[in-house]
Design an enzyme around this catalytic site. Structure first.
Site, PDB file in Angstrom:
ATOM      1  N   CYS A  16     -15.217 -16.614  -8.358  1.00 19.75           N
ATOM      2  CA  CYS A  16     -16.371 -17.297  -8.942  1.00 19.75           C
ATOM      3  C   CYS A  16     -17.605 -16.421  -8.772  1.00 19.75           C
ATOM      4  O   CYS A  16     -17.560 -15.362  -8.162  1.00 19.75           O
ATOM      5  CB  CYS A  16     -16.592 -18.661  -8.283  1.00 19.75           C
ATOM      6  SG  CYS A  16     -17.025 -18.539  -6.536  1.00 19.75           S
ATOM      7  N   CYS A  84      -0.495  29.510  -2.174  1.00 20.88           N
ATOM      8  CA  CYS A  84      -0.386  29.200  -0.749  1.00 20.88           C
ATOM      9  C   CYS A  84      -1.096  27.878  -0.472  1.00 20.88           C
ATOM     10  O   CYS A  84      -1.668  27.255  -1.365  1.00 20.88           O
ATOM     11  CB  CYS A  84      -0.968  30.309   0.118  1.00 20.88           C
ATOM     12  SG  CYS A  84      -2.759  30.468   0.002  1.00 20.88           S
ATOM     13  N   CYS A  87      -4.655  27.197  -1.668  1.00 20.57           N
ATOM     14  CA  CYS A  87      -4.823  26.768  -3.053  1.00 20.57           C
ATOM     15  C   CYS A  87      -4.761  25.246  -3.144  1.00 20.57           C
ATOM     16  O   CYS A  87      -5.557  24.609  -3.831  1.00 20.57           O
ATOM     17  CB  CYS A  87      -3.735  27.370  -3.943  1.00 20.57           C
ATOM     18  SG  CYS A  87      -3.755  29.170  -4.034  1.00 20.57           S
ATOM     19  N   ASP A 497      15.743  -8.962  13.316  1.00 21.47           N
ATOM     20  CA  ASP A 497      15.885 -10.335  12.845  1.00 21.47           C
ATOM     21  C   ASP A 497      17.387 -10.649  12.840  1.00 21.47           C
ATOM     22  O   ASP A 497      18.211  -9.744  12.743  1.00 21.47           O
ATOM     23  CB  ASP A 497      15.304 -10.445  11.433  1.00 21.47           C
ATOM     24  CG  ASP A 497      15.482 -11.832  10.855  1.00 21.47           C
ATOM     25  OD1 ASP A 497      15.182 -12.805  11.561  1.00 21.47           O
ATOM     26  OD2 ASP A 497      15.939 -11.927   9.701  1.00 21.47           O
ATOM     27  N   ASP A 695      14.334  -8.807   6.693  1.00 23.37           N
ATOM     28  CA  ASP A 695      14.675  -8.794   5.273  1.00 23.37           C
ATOM     29  C   ASP A 695      13.509  -8.364   4.399  1.00 23.37           C
ATOM     30  O   ASP A 695      13.657  -8.218   3.199  1.00 23.37           O
ATOM     31  CB  ASP A 695      15.220 -10.157   4.818  1.00 23.37           C
ATOM     32  CG  ASP A 695      14.187 -11.268   4.953  1.00 23.37           C
ATOM     33  OD1 ASP A 695      13.005 -10.960   5.142  1.00 23.37           O
ATOM     34  OD2 ASP A 695      14.575 -12.437   4.861  1.00 23.37           O
ATOM     35  N   ASP A 699      10.064 -11.914   6.793  1.00 26.42           N
ATOM     36  CA  ASP A 699       9.538 -11.285   8.007  1.00 26.42           C
ATOM     37  C   ASP A 699       8.341 -10.374   7.718  1.00 26.42           C
ATOM     38  O   ASP A 699       7.995  -9.524   8.535  1.00 26.42           O
ATOM     39  CB  ASP A 699      10.640 -10.466   8.676  1.00 26.42           C
ATOM     40  CG  ASP A 699      11.846 -11.315   9.043  1.00 26.42           C
ATOM     41  OD1 ASP A 699      11.650 -12.350   9.687  1.00 26.42           O
ATOM     42  OD2 ASP A 699      12.969 -10.955   8.662  1.00 26.42           O
TER      43      ASP A 699
END
Length: 801
Positions: A16, A84, A87, A497, A695, A699
């Protein structure tokens, strides 16, 4: 006083006009901001500021601090002309100075650049124009020729052959200067200084012209690189020899020693080194080439009722694709018709084909083993799972580890220091060691300039990261960036987990204990209540109940209560299905069921209490079996000295039963989703480096809090935003593979840096005291770059087992 600068940014997250006002006030408080104007409708912020006091990154940081974001776009550029690391640094700095560019990351080894910019302030054409102004070439990656690297290699090869033909006679004259080779015959013609001049000139100014061009561009932009050193060193040898040649004309004196062979041999050897380097660097991107090679080339699509074979790039979302037995599935999609077994080993590492039927999802590049399938294309091109995997690997290879940033700073000041050392050495030799002997003073100066080229230093880190992340991808491990490849090695504690990580994540209905009433009606109500839940346990219940032939009515009300269970109304009956905490919360008496609960849980089953109309009605239990590989993987983690913890929302008895099966002693159970991140933080607060493995979706907060978040899955739901590392194969052995690849890659980087630093620091003093011939310095410099790349390539053969 510095002139004011105006910057325009696209702001995200505003809802808003009050948001716009907040951003305006926040920006206005920054010292140096003259005016801030935020347009909510256009979602743009226009800021006028003093560029000596404020940087664009400060404005972005303020907007982020206020809880909003700044929209940025990324473009991948293919760069040419770099010689190199200096650069790469120059291009990075040049692009970063452009208005609207927030970050520029140039990879010298990959010869690519990733630029993050605001499209409101600059454009891709301006980015390319800036690179060209700096003296290099740039094209958008999609527009770059696939064989550009090959063309460059052929070009360098032709230059090398041409240079070698002209240099060999000069080299022949040089070796006869050594006493132990004085017996080798040499033509008087070759000893003529003007014959040597004729042979050396094309090498110096045709083959070596690239060094002059590179040096000019570098100096023009106020910096120095490898080209400056080579151009200075070979020019000194060449022009001093030209001077001696013309001085010798008209005299009867014996010809003084010339250095045409030194400049020619140096250029030839450096070109040879670049040729080897280009070939070796090409091999570091083999992982991406292999991944891209997995794609199907064509697809058979249904259009206007006809089967038409089209190139894979012409398949669009919504197309119906026909896949016959033995063919690769060309795109990600949903099976509309047919049934077949799909070989998904390229993604999951699982050799057993997976049965697919109508409604199932399939992944592009997997192989259809038997039946004919009709598939609706859902993700094509860049959106496909394979393309996302390739993108992750490319971003990891193109990103910088912290150690690389340190090396870049060293490389940036190295060349000017070397030039200063070389000039000082020349003056010492000319005025003190061998007074007035220009030739004697030039030799050590040339040797220093040539041998001190920082090529090996610039290649040491990126080539190892390229090779290491590429090999990791082949093992099913995707590092989101080089910094994560670097930091994973330090992990001390691995938090796992349970569901879908340690276990298969596919629980089955095993036990039904009904306190009163018929079992079928009990299961009908439970199934209807759980039907709207997306929780794996709920899905297992519904699958088990419908598998008994029981039809499920619809629930008139449904509410998921995270960490507790669900509440639903079915056939005007209120059902509660879930944990002890859910029953206690609703003051339902469950004392009579506790012994049954404990018995089920002690056997590794998840038991759920059921209450109907506020009365305890029974228990349903499901079991999630442990993955075959979990026990061996946990054992491997312990062998690495890692602390292994299992973290789960499941009850303590079930969690401990599962943990016991795989050899995990430390279990944190009955943890609500929002509490998982707190548990991870507790481990970090103890000074541990923590990896969280989950997963990647449920998590996500815990993955974000951990030092390294690892999302484990099959590659179809790669949780890139939450995780730092994605483990494509649903196998905990990938956790060990990730840590080992990180350790081996960092050890490889340290070997490269040690060699590069020791080589430069040891060789410069040797050259300074005159014990290093310029041509030997050239050979050593070329060898150092090649050896660093070859050492990095050893990572492609790493076996983590």
């Amino acid at each position: 006083m510095s002139a004011d600068t105006q910057s325009t940014m696209k702001v995200t997250g505003m809802t808003c006009a009050a948001c716009a006002n907040r951003i305006e006030k926040g920006l206005g408080k920054i010292d140096g901001v003259e005016q801030a104007n935020v347009n909510f409708a256009l979602e743009k912020a226009t800021v006028t500021y003093n560029k000596d006091k404020v940087k664009p990154v400060d404005l972005e940081a303020k907007i982020n601090d206020l809880g909003y974001g700044v929209h940025k776009e990324k473009v991948d550029l293919v760069l040419t002309g770099m010689t190199c690391a200096a650069c790469a640094n120059r291009i990075e700095k040049g692009l970063s100075k452009l208005q609207g560019v927030s970050q520029a990351n140039v990879n010298f080894a990959l010869e690519t650049g990733v630029v993050e910019y605001s499209p409101d302030e600059t454009s891709i054409s301006e980015l390319i124009a800036r690179v060209k102004k700096l003296g290099y070439g740039a094209t958008i990656k999609e527009e770059a020729k696939e064989d550009a690297a090959k063309e460059e290699e052929v070009k360098q090869l032709s230059k090398f052959v041409f240079s070698l033909i002209l240099t060999l006679p000069l080299f022949w004259t040089m070796v006869t200067h050594f006493d132990f080779l004085s017996f080798i015959p040499v033509s008087e013609t070759l000893m003529n200084p003007f014959v040597q001049l004729a042979l050396a000139t094309p090498v110096q100014f045709y083959v070596g012209w690239q060094f002059y061009v590179g040096a000019f561009k570098a100096l023009k932009n106020g910096s120095a690189n490898m080209d400056v050193l080579v151009a200075l060193g070979t020019s000194a040898a060449y022009f001093y020899s030209v001077y001696l040649s013309f001085e010798w004309l008209g005299t009867n004196e014996m010809m003084a020693d010339l250095y045409f062979e030194a400049s020619a041999v140096i250029i030839t050897l450096i070109i040879l080194g670049k040729l080897f380097e280009a070939r070796a660097k090409g091999r570091t991107s083999q992982a991406i080439k292999k991944l891209m090679g997995l794609r199907a080339k064509n697809a058979t699509v249904l259009r206007d009722g006809q089967e038409i074979e089209v190139p894979i790039d012409e398949v669009v979302t919504g197309d119906h694709v026909i896949v016959k037995p033995g063919e690769k599935i060309p795109v990600d999609g949903k099976v509309l018709k047919g049934q077949s077994a799909i070989d998904e080993s390229m993604l999951t590492g699982e050799s057993i084909p997976v049965d697919k039927k109508a409604g199932d999802q399939v992944i592009g590049a997997t192989i259809n083993k038997n039946g004919v399938l009709t598939i609706e294309a859902t993700r094509v091109g860049r959106d496909s799972a394979l393309a996302q995997i390739v993108k992750v690997v490319e971003e990891a290879q193109g990103s910088k580890a912290d150690i690389q940033r340190t090396v870049d700073k060293v490389s940036g000041i190295f060349v000017p220091v070397v030039v200063l050392v070389a000039v000082s050495t020349f003056l010492i030799w000319y005025f003190a060691v061998e007074p007035r002997d220009l030739g004697a003073a030039l030799v050590p100066m040339i040797s220093i300039l040539v041998i001190a080229c920082p090529c090996a230093l610039g290649l040491a880190t990126p080539t190892s990261i390229m090779a290491g992340s590429g090999r990791a991808a082949e093992l099913g491990v995707l590092f989101k960036g080089g910094e994560y490849l670097e930091s994973t090695q330090a992990i001390q504690t691995v938090i796992l987990d349970k569901t879908g990580t340690v276990t298969k994540g596919e629980p089955e209905l095993t036990d039904v204990l009904v306190r009163a009433g018929e079992e079928e009606e009990f299961l009908r109500l439970v199934g209807a209540a759980e039907k709207n839940s997306e929780h794996p346990l709920a899905q297992a219940l519904v699958k088990g109940i419908t598998g008994k032939g029981i039809e499920l009515p619809s629930a008139s009300e449904f509410e998921a209560i995270p960490g507790y269970g669900i509440r639903a109304v079915v056939n005007s009956k209120e059902l509660l299905v879930g944990t002890r905490k859910l029953m206690n919360k609703h003051q339902i008496q469950i004392e009579a069921a506790l012994s049954d609960m404990e018995h089920l849980e002690s056997n590794g089953k998840t038991a759920m209490l059921v209450a109907i109309d506020q009365q305890f009605a029974g228990i349903v239990a499901v079991a999630d079996t442990v993955k075959d590989s979990s026990k061996a993987a946990v054992s491997r983690m312990k062998e690495l000295g890692l602390e292994v913890i299992m973290l789960t929302g499941d009850n303590k008895l079930t969690a401990q039963a599962i943990a016991k099966q795989v050899g995990i002693e430390h279990v944190i159970a009955e943890v609500l989703p929002e509490e998982k991140s707190q548990e991870v933080q507790k481990q970090k607060d103890q000074g541990k480096k923590v990896a969280m493995v989950g997963d990647g979706i449920n998590d996500a907060p815990a993955l974000a809090v951990a030092d390294i978040g690892m999302a484990i899955g099959t590659g179809t739901d790669i949780a890139l935003e939450a995780a730092n590392v994605t483990l494509m194969r649903g196998d905990l052995n990938s956790v060990v593979d990730a840590i080992l690849m990180s350790k081996k890659t960092m050890r490889n980087i340290r070997q490269n840096l040690f060699f590069a630093f020791v080589y430069n620091t040891a060789a410069i003093p040797i050259a300074a005291i005159g014990l290093l011939a310029p041509w030997v310095a050239g050979a050593a410099m070329a060898f150092s770059s090649v050896s660093v790349v070859l050492n990095a390539l050893r990572l492609q053969r790493v076996n983590t087992n």
